[in-house]
Write an enzyme that holds these catalytic residues in place. Structure first.
Site, PDB file in Angstrom:
ATOM      1  N   ASN A   7      18.561  30.986  55.911  1.00 45.62           N
ATOM      2  CA  ASN A   7      19.929  31.588  55.813  1.00 45.62           C
ATOM      3  C   ASN A   7      19.835  32.952  55.416  1.00 45.62           C
ATOM      4  O   ASN A   7      19.707  33.328  54.161  1.00 45.62           O
ATOM      5  CB  ASN A   7      20.507  30.567  54.904  1.00 45.62           C
ATOM      6  CG  ASN A   7      22.077  30.864  54.786  1.00 45.62           C
ATOM      7  OD1 ASN A   7      22.515  31.807  55.684  1.00 45.62           O
ATOM      8  ND2 ASN A   7      22.724  30.557  53.984  1.00 45.62           N
ATOM      9  N   LYS A   9      22.335  34.886  55.436  1.00 40.53           N
ATOM     10  CA  LYS A   9      23.716  35.161  55.025  1.00 40.53           C
ATOM     11  C   LYS A   9      24.296  36.539  55.589  1.00 40.53           C
ATOM     12  O   LYS A   9      23.885  36.816  56.846  1.00 40.53           O
ATOM     13  CB  LYS A   9      23.875  35.236  53.572  1.00 40.53           C
ATOM     14  CG  LYS A   9      23.112  34.002  52.803  1.00 40.53           C
ATOM     15  CD  LYS A   9      23.297  33.695  51.467  1.00 40.53           C
ATOM     16  CE  LYS A   9      22.481  32.630  50.742  1.00 40.53           C
ATOM     17  NZ  LYS A   9      22.901  32.226  49.687  1.00 40.53           N
ATOM     18  N   HIS A  93      28.288  25.094  54.206  1.00 41.98           N
ATOM     19  CA  HIS A  93      27.321  25.940  52.949  1.00 41.98           C
ATOM     20  C   HIS A  93      28.319  25.967  51.872  1.00 41.98           C
ATOM     21  O   HIS A  93      29.526  26.147  51.998  1.00 41.98           O
ATOM     22  CB  HIS A  93      27.050  27.254  53.498  1.00 41.98           C
ATOM     23  CG  HIS A  93      26.020  27.971  52.696  1.00 41.98           C
ATOM     24  ND1 HIS A  93      26.297  28.534  51.505  1.00 41.98           N
ATOM     25  CD2 HIS A  93      24.683  27.960  52.832  1.00 41.98           C
ATOM     26  CE1 HIS A  93      25.428  29.059  50.808  1.00 41.98           C
ATOM     27  NE2 HIS A  93      24.281  28.659  51.363  1.00 41.98           N
ATOM     28  N   SER A 206      17.260  28.477  45.493  1.00 43.80           N
ATOM     29  CA  SER A 206      16.247  29.200  44.795  1.00 43.80           C
ATOM     30  C   SER A 206      14.782  28.657  45.160  1.00 43.80           C
ATOM     31  O   SER A 206      13.796  28.549  44.243  1.00 43.80           O
ATOM     32  CB  SER A 206      16.286  29.145  43.262  1.00 43.80           C
ATOM     33  OG  SER A 206      17.534  29.809  42.953  1.00 43.80           O
TER      34      SER A 206
HETATM   35  C1  PEP Z   1      21.232  29.209  50.387  1.00 44.61           C
HETATM   36  O1  PEP Z   1      21.989  30.220  50.818  1.00 44.61           O
HETATM   37  O2  PEP Z   1      21.393  28.102  51.224  1.00 44.61           O
HETATM   38  C2  PEP Z   1      20.064  29.183  49.466  1.00 44.61           C
HETATM   39  C3  PEP Z   1      19.624  28.017  49.284  1.00 44.61           C
HETATM   40  O3  PEP Z   1      20.085  30.215  48.724  1.00 44.61           O
HETATM   41  P1  PEP Z   1      18.808  30.826  47.678  1.00 44.61           P
HETATM   42  O4  PEP Z   1      17.470  30.376  48.487  1.00 44.61           O
HETATM   43  O5  PEP Z   1      18.982  32.113  47.625  1.00 44.61           O
HETATM   44  O6  PEP Z   1      19.109  30.144  46.591  1.00 44.61           O
END
Ligand code: PEP
Length: 244
Positions: A7, A9, A93, A206
């Protein structure tokens, strides 16, 4: 089947996306059996899908509107996502729920619209820290999955993403992931009983190459939805390798 979805973003420009895809594809073993997806910003969909779909990767939109077209400034429709090369769409999301007021009512309509346009919905669910601390985690997950009573059955991926673990560097503990994924499987079995659909449940929050092997060892964890670590082709390629 294991799945890893990036993702991105609201990150990357055209040149950066080009360099990322070339780097990633150069690192990916042709025999990898993982289902790999990338969810770029809308402006990069055409470009990324032209680059990665010939290698069997999927491309996801990060959101899609329930209506096929019309006066919805700033939105994008499911047929437009398909036209841009998507085979799936992220829905619900937590950043959409939190910052853009996305509701379960709207999400039920979006899931149905995705199916109508032959897109695979990747439905994101998860509790906030306040909800977890109040002992409401499983109730929240049940409520977010209850949209399936409205949509009926169809092809679906689900991502369990505890909101407090997204972008914080604070991954959920194995016992928390195990409990949530087992519960989600039970709920999915209830909603989809007697149908052909077997839904992979991804973990998100994460994820890093350091933490992913342990997560993949937890029952009902079919892969990962990855934000931060998916912006580094070396790290993302390592996650794909671990899943494959
Ligand atoms: C996400 O945006 O769905 C996500 C899990 O971000 P991150 O891996 O940075 O926590």
């Amino acid at each position: 089947m294991r799945c890893v979805v990036a993702n991105w973003k609201m990150n990357l420009t055209k040149d950066e996306a080009q360099a990322f895809c070339e780097d990633l594809l150069g690192r990916m073993a042709p025999e990898s059996e993982a289902e790999v997806g990338i969810a770029p910003p809308f402006t990069l969909l055409h470009q990324v899908s032209d680059l990665v779909r010939p290698r069997g990767l999927q491309v996801f939109g990060q959101n899609g509107h329930a209506e096929a077209k019309g006066a919805f400034t700033g939105e994008i429709s499911m047929p437009q996502l398909r036209d841009a090369g998507c085979s799936g769409v992220l829905l619900g999301h937590s950043e959409r729920r939190q910052f853009f007021g996305e509701t379960d009512v709207a999400l039920a309509k979006k899931v149905k619209a995705a199916w109508q346009w032959d897109l695979l919905p990747l439905l994101c669910i998860g509790e906030t820290l306040e909800q977890r601390d109040a002992g409401q985690t499983l109730d929240v997950l049940a409520q977010q999955l209850a949209i399936l009573a409205e949509t009926g059955p169809g092809p679906l991926w689900v991502a369990y993403e505890p909101v407090w673990a997204i972008g914080t560097g604070r991954r959920a503990e194995a016992a928390q992931v195990r409990e949530a994924h087992a519960f989600i499987r039970t709920e999915l079995n209830r909603h989809l009983a007697g149908t052909e659909y077997r839904v992979p449940i991804l973990y998100g929050g994460s994820v890093t190459p350091e933490s992913f092997p342990e997560l993949l060892g937890i029952p009902e964890v079919a892969g990962g939805l990855v934000g931060g670590a998916s912006l580094d082709p070396r790290k993302f390629a390592e996650l794909v390798k671990q899943a494959g």
